[in-house]
Write a protein that holds these residues in place. Structure first.
Motif, mmCIF file in Angstrom:
data_model
loop_
_atom_site.group_PDB
_atom_site.id
_atom_site.type_symbol
_atom_site.label_atom_id
_atom_site.label_comp_id
_atom_site.label_asym_id
_atom_site.label_seq_id
_atom_site.Cartn_x
_atom_site.Cartn_y
_atom_site.Cartn_z
ATOM 1 N N ALA A 95 -39.612 -38.521 27.283
ATOM 2 C CA ALA A 95 -40.729 -37.597 27.529
ATOM 3 C C ALA A 95 -40.629 -36.362 26.639
ATOM 4 C CB ALA A 95 -40.789 -37.203 28.999
ATOM 5 N N GLU A 96 -39.431 -35.818 26.505
ATOM 6 C CA GLU A 96 -39.237 -34.635 25.675
ATOM 7 C C GLU A 96 -39.520 -34.946 24.198
ATOM 8 O OE1 GLU A 96 -36.768 -34.479 29.325
ATOM 9 O OE2 GLU A 96 -36.954 -35.958 27.733
ATOM 10 N N THR A 97 -39.056 -36.105 23.764
ATOM 11 C CA THR A 97 -39.280 -36.496 22.376
ATOM 12 C C THR A 97 -40.762 -36.739 22.125
ATOM 13 O OG1 THR A 97 -37.083 -37.465 22.246
ATOM 14 C CG2 THR A 97 -38.682 -38.175 20.585
ATOM 15 N N ALA A 98 -41.432 -37.400 23.045
ATOM 16 C CA ALA A 98 -42.866 -37.659 22.893
ATOM 17 C C ALA A 98 -43.648 -36.353 22.826
ATOM 18 C CB ALA A 98 -43.370 -38.530 24.039
ATOM 19 N N GLU A 99 -43.273 -35.389 23.646
ATOM 20 C CA GLU A 99 -43.942 -34.088 23.619
ATOM 21 C C GLU A 99 -43.729 -33.401 22.273
ATOM 22 O OE1 GLU A 99 -43.722 -29.886 26.017
ATOM 23 O OE2 GLU A 99 -43.457 -31.733 27.163
ATOM 24 N N ARG A 100 -42.515 -33.430 21.774
ATOM 25 C CA ARG A 100 -42.198 -32.813 20.479
ATOM 26 C C ARG A 100 -42.980 -33.498 19.349
ATOM 27 N NH1 ARG A 100 -41.460 -29.007 16.930
ATOM 28 N NH2 ARG A 100 -40.090 -29.606 15.228
ATOM 29 N N LEU A 101 -42.986 -34.829 19.343
ATOM 30 C CA LEU A 101 -43.699 -35.549 18.289
ATOM 31 C C LEU A 101 -45.204 -35.295 18.371
ATOM 32 C CD1 LEU A 101 -41.828 -38.965 18.164
ATOM 33 C CD2 LEU A 101 -41.545 -36.981 16.677
ATOM 34 N N GLY A 102 -45.724 -35.173 19.588
ATOM 35 C CA GLY A 102 -47.139 -34.863 19.750
ATOM 36 C C GLY A 102 -47.504 -33.540 19.110
ATOM 37 N N ALA A 103 -46.614 -32.559 19.214
ATOM 38 C CA ALA A 103 -46.849 -31.266 18.565
ATOM 39 C C ALA A 103 -46.743 -31.390 17.048
ATOM 40 C CB ALA A 103 -45.854 -30.233 19.088
ATOM 41 N N LEU A 104 -45.785 -32.169 16.575
ATOM 42 C CA LEU A 104 -45.584 -32.328 15.130
ATOM 43 C C LEU A 104 -46.754 -33.040 14.452
ATOM 44 C CD1 LEU A 104 -41.834 -33.377 14.777
ATOM 45 C CD2 LEU A 104 -42.891 -31.231 14.046
ATOM 46 N N VAL A 105 -47.235 -34.115 15.051
ATOM 47 C CA VAL A 105 -48.283 -34.906 14.405
ATOM 48 C C VAL A 105 -49.563 -34.097 14.239
ATOM 49 C CG1 VAL A 105 -49.264 -36.054 16.456
ATOM 50 C CG2 VAL A 105 -49.278 -37.228 14.226
ATOM 51 N N ARG A 106 -49.820 -33.158 15.129
ATOM 52 C CA ARG A 106 -51.026 -32.336 15.019
ATOM 53 C C ARG A 106 -51.037 -31.499 13.740
ATOM 54 N NH1 ARG A 106 -50.444 -32.631 20.626
ATOM 55 N NH2 ARG A 106 -49.173 -30.770 20.893
ATOM 56 N N ASP A 107 -49.858 -31.270 13.145
ATOM 57 C CA ASP A 107 -49.768 -30.493 11.904
ATOM 58 C C ASP A 107 -49.874 -31.353 10.648
ATOM 59 O OD1 ASP A 107 -49.490 -28.093 13.277
ATOM 60 O OD2 ASP A 107 -47.302 -28.204 13.298
ATOM 61 N N ILE A 108 -49.974 -32.659 10.801
ATOM 62 C CA ILE A 108 -50.086 -33.551 9.645
ATOM 63 C C ILE A 108 -51.503 -33.438 9.078
ATOM 64 C CG2 ILE A 108 -50.094 -35.975 8.902
ATOM 65 C CD1 ILE A 108 -47.280 -35.045 9.498
ATOM 66 N N PRO A 109 -51.646 -33.109 7.781
ATOM 67 C CA PRO A 109 -52.990 -33.068 7.204
ATOM 68 C C PRO A 109 -53.677 -34.432 7.360
ATOM 69 C CG PRO A 109 -51.396 -32.068 5.710
ATOM 70 C CD PRO A 109 -50.605 -32.711 6.826
ATOM 71 N N GLY A 110 -54.910 -34.411 7.818
ATOM 72 C CA GLY A 110 -55.667 -35.638 8.025
ATOM 73 C C GLY A 110 -55.628 -36.162 9.448
ATOM 74 N N TYR A 111 -54.760 -35.601 10.288
ATOM 75 C CA TYR A 111 -54.703 -36.025 11.691
ATOM 76 C C TYR A 111 -55.962 -35.558 12.403
ATOM 77 C CZ TYR A 111 -53.194 -36.197 16.576
ATOM 78 O OH TYR A 111 -53.112 -36.436 17.926
ATOM 79 N N ILE A 112 -56.588 -36.464 13.175
ATOM 80 C CA ILE A 112 -57.822 -36.150 13.892
ATOM 81 C C ILE A 112 -57.586 -36.008 15.390
ATOM 82 C CG2 ILE A 112 -60.122 -37.003 14.482
ATOM 83 C CD1 ILE A 112 -60.081 -38.482 11.740
#
Length: 124
Positions: free
Chosen positions: A40-57
């Protein structure tokens, strides 16, 4: 009188609105193991990271009562998906997933040629 507490259910998440095609989706389906420590902690962290990827919708996800999880991430282009695939923290999490969290999983990347959304009007 019931011994069960009355709880208010959390509001249902809204689906990601359909962006203007073409765009790409990464569809990840997985069946978890019983060993979910740290997931759960890792999923939350990755969810925050992916939002910063250019092109992520955006992303939609669901889980069946039997445990099958489905996540659909939307990206404007393949470059965004490739940036996410190469992200160092994401790579570490994928390896931990193979070792501990997933019984099995599938990943599908697809180009979306057509999409649309619907939203029921709010009563006046």
């Amino acid at each position: 009188m019931s011994d069960h507490p009355i709880t208010t259910p959390a509001p249902a998440p809204s689906p990601t609105p359909a962006p203007e095609p073409p765009y790409y989706v990464a569809v990840f389906t997985s069946l978890p193991t019983p060993h979910q420590s740290g997931y759960a902690e890792t999923a939350e962290r990755l969810g925050a990271l992916v939002r910063d990827i250019p092109g992520y919708i955006g992303e939609d996800s669901a889980r069946t009562p039997g445990g099958l999880a489905i996540s659909v991430a939307y990206f404007r282009d393949l470059e965004g998906i490739e940036r996410w695939r190469r992200d160092a923290e994401h790579r570490v999490a994928k390896e931990r997933g193979r070792q501990q969290w997933y019984e099995r999983y599938s990943l599908h990347i697809a180009r979306v040629e057509h999409s649309h959304s619907f939203r029921r009007p709010t009563p006046a």
